[in-house]
Write an enzyme that holds these catalytic residues in place. Structure first.
Site, PDB file in Angstrom:
ATOM      1  CG  HIS A  72      -2.249  -0.879   1.194  1.00  0.00           C
ATOM      2  ND1 HIS A  72      -2.901  -0.537   1.785  1.00  0.00           N
ATOM      3  CD2 HIS A  72      -2.276  -2.079   0.460  1.00  0.00           C
ATOM      4  CE1 HIS A  72      -4.042  -1.605   1.630  1.00  0.00           C
ATOM      5  NE2 HIS A  72      -3.642  -2.228   0.591  1.00  0.00           N
ATOM      6  CE1 TYR A 200      -5.007   3.605   8.802  1.00  0.00           C
ATOM      7  CE2 TYR A 200      -5.172   3.587  11.509  1.00  0.00           C
ATOM      8  CZ  TYR A 200      -4.572   3.171  10.183  1.00  0.00           C
ATOM      9  OH  TYR A 200      -3.447   2.305  10.499  1.00  0.00           O
ATOM     10  N   PRO A 292      -3.294   0.043  18.796  1.00  0.00           N
ATOM     11  CG  PRO A 292      -5.038  -1.202  18.542  1.00  0.00           C
ATOM     12  CD  PRO A 292      -4.311  -0.585  19.582  1.00  0.00           C
ATOM     13  CE  LYS A 296       4.973   3.141  13.220  1.00  0.00           C
ATOM     14  NZ  LYS A 296       4.796   2.444  11.960  1.00  0.00           N
ATOM     15  CE1 TYR A 384      -0.712   3.861   9.626  1.00  0.00           C
ATOM     16  CE2 TYR A 384       0.168   2.762   7.692  1.00  0.00           C
ATOM     17  CZ  TYR A 384      -0.661   2.869   8.566  1.00  0.00           C
ATOM     18  OH  TYR A 384      -1.781   1.873   8.537  1.00  0.00           O
TER      19      TYR A 384
HETATM   20  C1  PHB Z   1      -5.212  -4.531  10.721  1.00  0.00           C
HETATM   21  O1  PHB Z   1      -5.180  -4.612   9.601  1.00  0.00           O
HETATM   22  O2  PHB Z   1      -5.330  -5.486  11.599  1.00  0.00           O
HETATM   23  C2  PHB Z   1      -4.642  -3.204  11.315  1.00  0.00           C
HETATM   24  C3  PHB Z   1      -4.427  -2.249  10.355  1.00  0.00           C
HETATM   25  C4  PHB Z   1      -4.014  -0.930  10.770  1.00  0.00           C
HETATM   26  C5  PHB Z   1      -3.979  -0.485  12.110  1.00  0.00           C
HETATM   27  C6  PHB Z   1      -4.170  -1.679  13.062  1.00  0.00           C
HETATM   28  C7  PHB Z   1      -4.595  -2.872  12.638  1.00  0.00           C
HETATM   29  O3  PHB Z   1      -3.668   0.646  12.384  1.00  0.00           O
END
Ligand code: PHB
Ligand code: APR
Length: 391
Positions: A72, A200, A292, A296, A384
């Protein structure tokens, strides 16, 4: 029994350490409390930094990840009725993330260890670590299920609830901690992702995240109160809430379908310093936890293990302890950067019950800044995708 490095825990930290040590000709035994089946199915996060991808590839365990993982080059921040893309290709050229489930990394590492004749023991009971004190006459050893494993060094890779960290005398450790008044309800669903990139979303109903695992499997999270019981969230309620938090930009509609996995994850920030005591070295979640939101956790575990591998390689080649002695200090800089980033992403995107109107305006102002200023967006992007090792 005797080995050079006794490793407690077969999560990503313990398994990768065992594999990297094997590549340096250093022996280890991995002791895991759960069954192989359990840890291979345990659904966790799934975003790999560029450096994590490179580490796995260099170590010869990245073949399936390169084939099945989804590279990505951006993420979307969605709020106030609009989506805003953070374009990694423009802001941090040459660096990207790969979406690949943590349990897939675990499967690949277990397969590699077993193929190389590695000693990984599952369903091991009553693991205890002994004789850790600096300068102790006997070397450290681990007992489990009536057996004893003598080692030169012990690596505590047994996660936040393991036995390693609590074996260190309390007065040696300083704990830094923050709890959040919410949790994440996560699901896996057999549905085609409704977006090519992660979304997000900050809404007045709470945060939501649209992630994925493959072209036919999606992963979603909802911010929920910390005391949420999964029984109170039948599938229809989850989809309704995801629609309410994600279907708020023109033209976006969420594909729904069969939910195959559900769980509630508490949110916590935690660091223990130092990450070592005598000949015990902590790595990964055993030493630090992040919420989460910044994805990280796994990446930090990989970074710790890289540092520990170099230190152990130096120790076993010529007995030098300088890198081992500096292990904690070498890890903590990156650990604290990730702590800040994860706390910042969490604060930026979640709703806080005790937040006043002023605080909400600040949050929106920062979101506007991150999505309109190249300098601010670059800050998000470089954290990120992961800062280069050693920075
Ligand atoms: C996930 O795909 O499980 C995932 C992706 C991004 C995050 C946390 C978990 O910030
Ligand atoms: N004895 C043996 N094994 C143990 C014990 C014990 N007493 N306690 C815990 N374990 C095992 C757990 O069952 C688990 O398999 O240690 C392992 C720790 O693995 P993780 O929790 O995955 O931690 P780590 O390897 O540090 O990986 C960090 O995992 O929790 C996620 O989000 C986190 O992505 C991050 C990553």
């Amino acid at each position: 029994m005797r080995t050079q490095v006794g490793i407690i825990g077969a999560g990503p930290a313990g398994l990768l350490l065992s594999h990297l040590l094997h590549l340096r000709g250093i022996s280890s035994v991995v002791l895991e409390k759960r069954s192989r089946d359990y840890i291979e199915r345990r659904v966790r996060a799934g975003v790999l930094e560029q450096g994590t991808v490179d580490t796995l590839v260099e170590a010869g365990v990245g073949e399936r990840m390169l084939r099945e993982g989804l590279p990505h080059h951006g993420i979307e921040l969605r709020y106030g009725g609009a989506g805003h893309r953070i374009p990694f290709e423009k802001l941090v050229p040459g660096r990207a993330i790969t979406v690949y489930g943590q349990q897939e990394v675990v499967k690949d590492l277990i397969a590699a260890r077993l193929a190389a004749g590695g000693d990984v023991r599952f369903e091991v009971e009553d693991v205890e670590v002994h004789s850790l004190e600096p300068g102790s006459d006997t070397g450290p050893y681990v007992t489990f299920g009536g057996e004893r494993l003598d080692c030169d060094v012990i690596a505590g890779c047994d996660g936040f609830h393991g036995v390693s960290r609590p074996s260190i005398p309390e007065d040696v450790l300083t704990v830094f901690e923050r709890e959040y008044p919410f949790a994440w309800l996560g699901i896996l669903a057999n549905v085609t992702p409704s977006s090519e990139e992660l979304i997000y979303a900050r809404t007045d109903r709470g945060f939501a995240l649209h992630s994925m695992r493959s072209p036919s499997v999606s992963r979603f999270y909802l911010q929920v109160p910390a005391d949420t019981r999964i029984e109170d969230w039948p599938d229809e309620r989850i989809w309704d809430e995801l629609r309410a938090r994600l279907e708020n930009v023109p033209g976006f509609s969420l594909t729904t379908g069969e939910i195959t996995e559900k769980g509630v994850t508490p949110m916590r920030s935690f660091v223990v310093e130092p990450m070592q005591y005598g000949r015990l070295y902590l790595a990964g979640d055993a030493a630090h936890i992040v919420p989460p939101t910044g994805a990280k956790g796994l990446n930090l575990a990989v970074a710790d293990v890289r540092v520990l591998t170099e230190a152990l390689a130096a120790y076993f080649s010529d007995g030098s302890t300088a890198l081992l002695d500096g292990y904690s200090e070498a890890c903590l800089k990156r650990v604290w950067r990730a702590q800040h980033f994860s706390w910042w992403m969490t604060t930026l995107l979640h709703t806080f019950e005790d937040e006043d109107a002023y605080g909400r305006r600040l949050q929106l102002s920062y979101l506007d800044y991150v999505t309109s200023s190249e300098a601010a967006a670059t800050t998000l992007a470089e954290n990120y995708v992961g800062l280069p090792y050693g920075s």
